[in-house]
Design a protein around this motif. Structure first.
Motif, short mmCIF file in Angstrom:
data_model
loop_
_atom_site.label_atom_id
_atom_site.label_comp_id
_atom_site.label_asym_id
_atom_site.label_seq_id
_atom_site.Cartn_x
_atom_site.Cartn_y
_atom_site.Cartn_z
N GLU A 165 11.40 13.14 -5.12
CA GLU A 165 10.69 12.90 -6.25
C GLU A 165 10.65 11.68 -7.07
O GLU A 165 11.79 11.08 -7.10
N GLY A 166 9.56 11.29 -7.47
CA GLY A 166 9.72 10.22 -8.30
C GLY A 166 9.76 8.92 -7.43
O GLY A 166 9.76 7.90 -7.90
N HIS A 167 9.21 8.92 -6.35
CA HIS A 167 9.17 7.68 -5.40
C HIS A 167 8.17 7.62 -4.67
O HIS A 167 7.38 8.52 -4.27
N VAL A 168 8.00 6.43 -3.89
CA VAL A 168 6.71 6.44 -2.97
C VAL A 168 7.39 5.41 -1.78
O VAL A 168 8.23 4.77 -1.95
N ARG A 226 0.91 -1.29 0.13
CA ARG A 226 0.12 0.01 0.10
C ARG A 226 0.81 1.16 0.00
O ARG A 226 1.80 1.27 0.87
N VAL A 227 0.54 2.21 -0.76
CA VAL A 227 1.49 3.62 -1.05
C VAL A 227 0.89 4.24 0.42
O VAL A 227 -0.04 4.54 0.45
N VAL A 241 12.53 3.54 -0.39
CA VAL A 241 11.41 3.91 -1.08
C VAL A 241 11.43 3.54 -2.62
O VAL A 241 12.52 2.80 -3.10
N ILE A 242 10.41 3.31 -3.10
CA ILE A 242 10.33 2.70 -4.41
C ILE A 242 10.05 4.10 -5.53
O ILE A 242 9.29 4.68 -5.52
#
Length: 183
Positions: A138-141, A81-82, A159-160
């Protein structure tokens, strides 16, 4: 004889077109996935079969609390889950999620928290403890499994990056008696 040959050729063409369409749809639009393990319980059970929407994130980015599939270390795909988006600070304190110092309810965990043997259900932490970042780049979750005590997630793998996200997974199609939208 010519009629039978022509009919056979039409069947072969139809089968080839169907196979090509199936490959294209699976490669670029939707794909099945099997939930492996308990890390997303109670939302998802081990061996649930789901459909992954691969096209949604080509036109938008993940939203907070989306259930996503992503490429993880050891050539595996994980489903989590984000929790945190780019620019967010994330922490847990006294079993409460704080994003940018605002408390968030996680209703999807309520029943499971009550049944958990170990308390707190989610131990205290700050984003920097596990990732080295004060805020998500930026560009990660930042992702977590719903079964916080038994999940290998961003607390372990960091982080993904968006380019590792396969897609959103929220439709369970098997077992049949459990067909549902998982949120």
């Amino acid at each position: 004889m010519i009629m039978a040959k022509s009919e056979s050729w039409e069947w072969i063409k139809a089968v080839v077109v169907a196979l090509v369409l199936a490959i294209v749809i699976r490669s670029f639009f939707f794909a099945p996935i099997v939930v492996d393990g308990q890390s997303m319980m109670p939302t998802l059970e081990h061996n649930d079969r789901m459909i992954v929407n691969k096209i949604g994130y080509n036109i938008s980015e993940p939203d907070r609390f989306d259930i996503i599939v992503f490429h993880a270390p050891q050539n595996k795909d994980y489903i989590k889950r984000v929790i945190g988006l780019p620019g967010d600070s994330v922490r847990y304190e006294d079993d409460v999620l704080y994003i940018n110092d605002e408390a968030y309810e996680e209703d999807y965990l309520d029943d499971f928290k009550a049944l958990a043997d170990n308390q707190p259900f989610t131990g205290d932490f700050e984003l920097e403890d596990f990732t080295g970042y004060e805020t998500i780049p930026e560009g990660h979750v930042f992702v977590l499994g719903d079964n916080r005590q038994h999940s290998k997630d961003s607390r372990h793998i960091g982080v993904i990056p968006y380019d590792e996200v396969v897609g959103k997974a929220n439709f369970v199609f098997w077992p049949v008696q459990e067909v549902r939208i998982a949120d």
